[in-house]
Structures are given as structure tokens and as C-alpha cells.
Design a protein around this motif. Structure first.
Motif: not given
Length: 104
Positions: A29, A65, A68, A96, A98
Motif C-alpha cells: 500500500a 491510506i 504506516q 496501516t 486509514v
């Protein structure tokens, strides 16, 4: 008030527009990519309520996203009694992050 309850990686989240959530790490991602959350259990839009059996058909929630991240560090201690064996190490789980922009 608009919100939904969705399942992702075996965990259930109460999703509201404009808020961010930490889900399990997604390897491939990139920042700014969109993922879709398909397993929606419950949806509420003011007075309208939809309940899935177990999931709602043909509905999804887009999530962007934004980062991280790593979780809180935990310490792991291994010992063997009467053998003078002790090992300590730490672990930080990757996540992750979001953001939910809107819910259909």
C-alpha cells in the motif's frame, strides 16, 4: 448521524466519516491509495437502519491510506527456571492508518 460497523481482518470497527483507524498492516500500500472495506455488518443513516445477515450485499466503504505506523512496544521475557537462562526482547506491531472520508 451516519455510521457503520464493519469487519476487517477479524476485528470489528465502528466507522464514522472524517475519523482515522488503525487496521492490520497492508504490505503493498502506498500513501494516498484507497482501499475498500466490503464486510459491512450494520449501517445507520439518521433514521434509516440496514442490518446485514451477516454482511450487507453490494455495499462498500472507501478508506484512504494516510500513514504506516507502529504500535506500542511490548516486552517479552523468556526464562527457564534453575538454568540461568533469561532473554528479553521487544516487539512493535506494524499497522496501516486509514481515514474514512464518507460513508455511502
Amino acid at each position: 448521524m451516519k455510521y457503520a460497523i464493519a469487519q476487517n481482518s477479524g476485528k470489528q470497527f465502528l466507522l464514522k466519516p472524517g475519523e482515522w483507524y488503525d487496521v492490520d498492516f497492508i504490505k503493498n500500500a502506498n500513501l494516498g491509495d484507497f482501499i475498500s472495506i466490503n464486510k459491512i455488518l450494520f449501517f445507520r443513516n439518521n433514521n434509516q437502519i440496514q442490518l446485514g445477515k451477516p454482511f450487507l450485499d453490494k455495499s462498500q466503504i472507501p478508506a484512504k491510506i494516510i500513514q504506516q505506523v507502529k504500535g506500542k512496544k511490548i516486552r517479552v521475557l523468556k526464562t527457564k527456571p534453575k538454568k540461568k537462562y533469561t532473554r528479553t526482547y521487544g516487539h512493535r506491531q506494524p499497522y496501516t492508518r486509514v481515514q474514512i472520508d464518507f460513508i455511502n
